[in-house]
Scaffold this motif. Structure first.
Motif, PDB file in Angstrom:
ATOM      1  N   ARG A  69       0.829  -1.208   0.000  1.00  0.00           N
ATOM      2  CA  ARG A  69       0.000   0.000   0.000  1.00  0.00           C
ATOM      3  C   ARG A  69       0.862   1.256   0.000  1.00  0.00           C
ATOM      4  N   VAL A  70       1.919   1.247   0.812  1.00  0.00           N
ATOM      5  CA  VAL A  70       2.821   2.406   0.868  1.00  0.00           C
ATOM      6  C   VAL A  70       3.497   2.615  -0.481  1.00  0.00           C
ATOM      7  N   ALA A  71       4.012   1.515  -1.071  1.00  0.00           N
ATOM      8  CA  ALA A  71       4.706   1.623  -2.356  1.00  0.00           C
ATOM      9  C   ALA A  71       3.747   2.064  -3.458  1.00  0.00           C
ATOM     10  N   ALA A  72       2.529   1.528  -3.450  1.00  0.00           N
ATOM     11  CA  ALA A  72       1.552   1.904  -4.473  1.00  0.00           C
ATOM     12  C   ALA A  72       1.136   3.364  -4.318  1.00  0.00           C
ATOM     13  N   ALA A  73       0.995   3.835  -3.079  1.00  0.00           N
ATOM     14  CA  ALA A  73       0.679   5.242  -2.861  1.00  0.00           C
ATOM     15  C   ALA A  73       1.819   6.121  -3.353  1.00  0.00           C
ATOM     16  N   HIS A  74       3.047   5.692  -3.113  1.00  0.00           N
ATOM     17  CA  HIS A  74       4.224   6.439  -3.570  1.00  0.00           C
ATOM     18  C   HIS A  74       4.259   6.521  -5.091  1.00  0.00           C
ATOM     19  N   TYR A 114       7.243   5.900   2.871  1.00  0.00           N
ATOM     20  CA  TYR A 114       7.963   5.101   1.872  1.00  0.00           C
ATOM     21  C   TYR A 114       9.473   5.029   2.131  1.00  0.00           C
ATOM     22  N   PRO A 115      10.164   6.116   2.511  1.00  0.00           N
ATOM     23  CA  PRO A 115      11.615   5.997   2.733  1.00  0.00           C
ATOM     24  C   PRO A 115      11.998   4.956   3.783  1.00  0.00           C
ATOM     25  N   ALA A 116      11.077   4.633   4.681  1.00  0.00           N
ATOM     26  CA  ALA A 116      11.396   3.671   5.741  1.00  0.00           C
ATOM     27  C   ALA A 116      11.242   2.227   5.294  1.00  0.00           C
ATOM     28  N   GLN A 258      -0.797  -5.248   9.254  1.00  0.00           N
ATOM     29  CA  GLN A 258      -0.676  -3.919   8.664  1.00  0.00           C
ATOM     30  C   GLN A 258      -0.370  -2.873   9.736  1.00  0.00           C
ATOM     31  N   ALA A 259      -1.023  -2.986  10.880  1.00  0.00           N
ATOM     32  CA  ALA A 259      -0.758  -2.045  11.969  1.00  0.00           C
ATOM     33  C   ALA A 259       0.674  -2.193  12.469  1.00  0.00           C
ATOM     34  N   MET A 260       1.132  -3.432  12.603  1.00  0.00           N
ATOM     35  CA  MET A 260       2.499  -3.678  13.049  1.00  0.00           C
ATOM     36  C   MET A 260       3.511  -3.002  12.127  1.00  0.00           C
ATOM     37  N   GLU A 261       3.331  -3.178  10.831  1.00  0.00           N
ATOM     38  CA  GLU A 261       4.288  -2.596   9.887  1.00  0.00           C
ATOM     39  C   GLU A 261       4.206  -1.079   9.876  1.00  0.00           C
ATOM     40  N   ARG A 262       3.000  -0.548  10.048  1.00  0.00           N
ATOM     41  CA  ARG A 262       2.886   0.922  10.099  1.00  0.00           C
ATOM     42  C   ARG A 262       3.637   1.464  11.313  1.00  0.00           C
ATOM     43  N   VAL A 263       3.523   0.782  12.445  1.00  0.00           N
ATOM     44  CA  VAL A 263       4.248   1.191  13.645  1.00  0.00           C
ATOM     45  C   VAL A 263       5.752   1.087  13.417  1.00  0.00           C
ATOM     46  N   LEU A 264       6.195  -0.014  12.817  1.00  0.00           N
ATOM     47  CA  LEU A 264       7.631  -0.212  12.586  1.00  0.00           C
ATOM     48  C   LEU A 264       8.199   0.840  11.638  1.00  0.00           C
ATOM     49  N   LEU A 265       7.456   1.175  10.597  1.00  0.00           N
ATOM     50  CA  LEU A 265       7.936   2.197   9.659  1.00  0.00           C
ATOM     51  C   LEU A 265       7.979   3.563  10.317  1.00  0.00           C
ATOM     52  N   GLN A 266       6.966   3.875  11.128  1.00  0.00           N
ATOM     53  CA  GLN A 266       6.962   5.154  11.842  1.00  0.00           C
ATOM     54  C   GLN A 266       8.147   5.225  12.802  1.00  0.00           C
ATOM     55  N   ALA A 267       8.410   4.130  13.517  1.00  0.00           N
ATOM     56  CA  ALA A 267       9.546   4.105  14.426  1.00  0.00           C
ATOM     57  C   ALA A 267      10.857   4.281  13.673  1.00  0.00           C
TER      58      ALA A 267
END
Length: 327
Positions: A69-74, A114-116, A258-267
């Motif tokens: 989802r992040v890559a497609a949004a990018h 996306y950079p994360a 999905q929530a886990m990965e969003r947290v990990l990318l934000q961190a």
């Protein structure tokens, strides 16, 4: 419609996601006529002893879905995502529309993450004893909330209980041959195997052997010797967070991934190091005890270790041609 190269790049981004023992339990199929990408589970990469219900498998696939989802949004390609679209085909976990047209809903923060995607790596190294700021905790909590999950930072009494449960699970694993078989299947020992592995956890990512401290870090070496590994003390008061959902069905596991990965990318964007542990969640009786009964979390899906320390090394992923087909 996106061309094949674009789809390959999106899938390559998706597969940087973490999964249990880096088994990478996902497959993708792009339907050119409709511009739809299928995400499917790969049961051949399941853990029979450690994850008999395939809960962790779904969480790993959910993490890959979020990266997609992040890559497609990018790339300006995200249109619509449908979870578990066919009850008669439970292996089909999601349909992602990449064709031209207006998106079903927009999430401006997806592209920001996306950079994360390629910077996030699991760190099995010691972190400092420094805690997280209130602002950092708020951002991570909000990240989970945006995906329909809850992220809680346990109180002192709960943290001590959680660490005791992890140690209990580690002790059980040590005398359970089937659990060791799951671990040994995905551990890549020896420089030759570790340097060329495209799946599993290579020995250069094991981290040092834990001499002291209570940070929950799985030892992929087990009883197998690893040369030049080193031994060191880990943090005594790790920063742990519990990721939970209201229910405990396959859709909730995908939500949790999905929530886990969003947290990990934000961190990762915040400069924090991260790792995951599901040790105490792999035993049904211990998993029930992990939950704080005073919280709103119905079921704990993952325990995250977040802190200040070295980021882990890159572990390789399978070539896109092995996980993607066109139809």
């Amino acid at each position: 419609m996106p061309d094949d190269k674009t789809v390959e790049r999106l899938v390559a981004d998706a597969t940087t996601a973490p999964s249990m023992h880096n088994a990478q339990p996902w497959r993708f199929r792009f339907l050119r006529d409709s511009g739809t990408l299928e995400l499917r589970a790969d049961p051949a990469r399941a853990m029979p002893a450690s994850d008999p219900s395939h809960r962790a498998l779904h969480i790993g696939c959910g993490a890959a879905l979020f990266n997609l989802r992040v890559a497609a949004a990018h790339a300006g390609r995200l249109r619509q995502v449908r979870l578990l679209p066919d009850h008669a085909d439970p292996g089909l976990l999601a349909l992602i529309s990449l064709s031209d047209g207006p998106p079903e809903k927009t999430d401006a923060d997806l592209e920001r993450l996306y950079p994360a995607v390629h910077r996030r790596h699991t760190s099995r190294y010691p972190f400092s004893e420094q805690g997280l700021s209130d602002a950092q905790r708020a951002l991570l909590t909000d990240a989970a909330d945006r995906e329909g999950a809850v992220l809680l930072f346990p109180a002192t009494w709960h943290l001590e209980l959680l660490l005791d449960l992890v140690e209990d699970a580690e002790g059980r694993d040590g005398v359970e041959p089937a659990r060791d078989q799951d671990l040994a299947r995905w551990a890549r020992l020896g420089a030759a195997e570790a340097d060329t592995a495209t799946e599993g956890v290579p020995e250069y990512a094991f981290g040092p052997h834990k001499r002291g401290g209570r940070a929950p870090v799985r030892d992929f070496a087990g009883r197998r010797p690893v040369s030049d590994r080193g031994t060191t003390a880990f943090e005594s008061h790790p920063n742990l967070a519990l990721l939970g959902t209201a229910d405990d069905r396959p859709a909730d596991w995908l939500c949790a991934g999905q929530a886990m990965e969003r947290v990990l990318l934000q961190a990762t964007l915040d400069g924090l190091a991260t790792s995951l542990t599901s040790h105490a969640l792999e035993w049904s009786d211990l998993r029930e005890l992990v939950r704080d009964p005073t919280s709103a979390v119905g079921f704990v899906q993952m325990v995250l270790r977040i802190g200040h320390g070295p980021h882990g090394p890159t572990t390789h992923r399978r070539p896109v041609r092995e996980v993607l087909e066109f139809g």
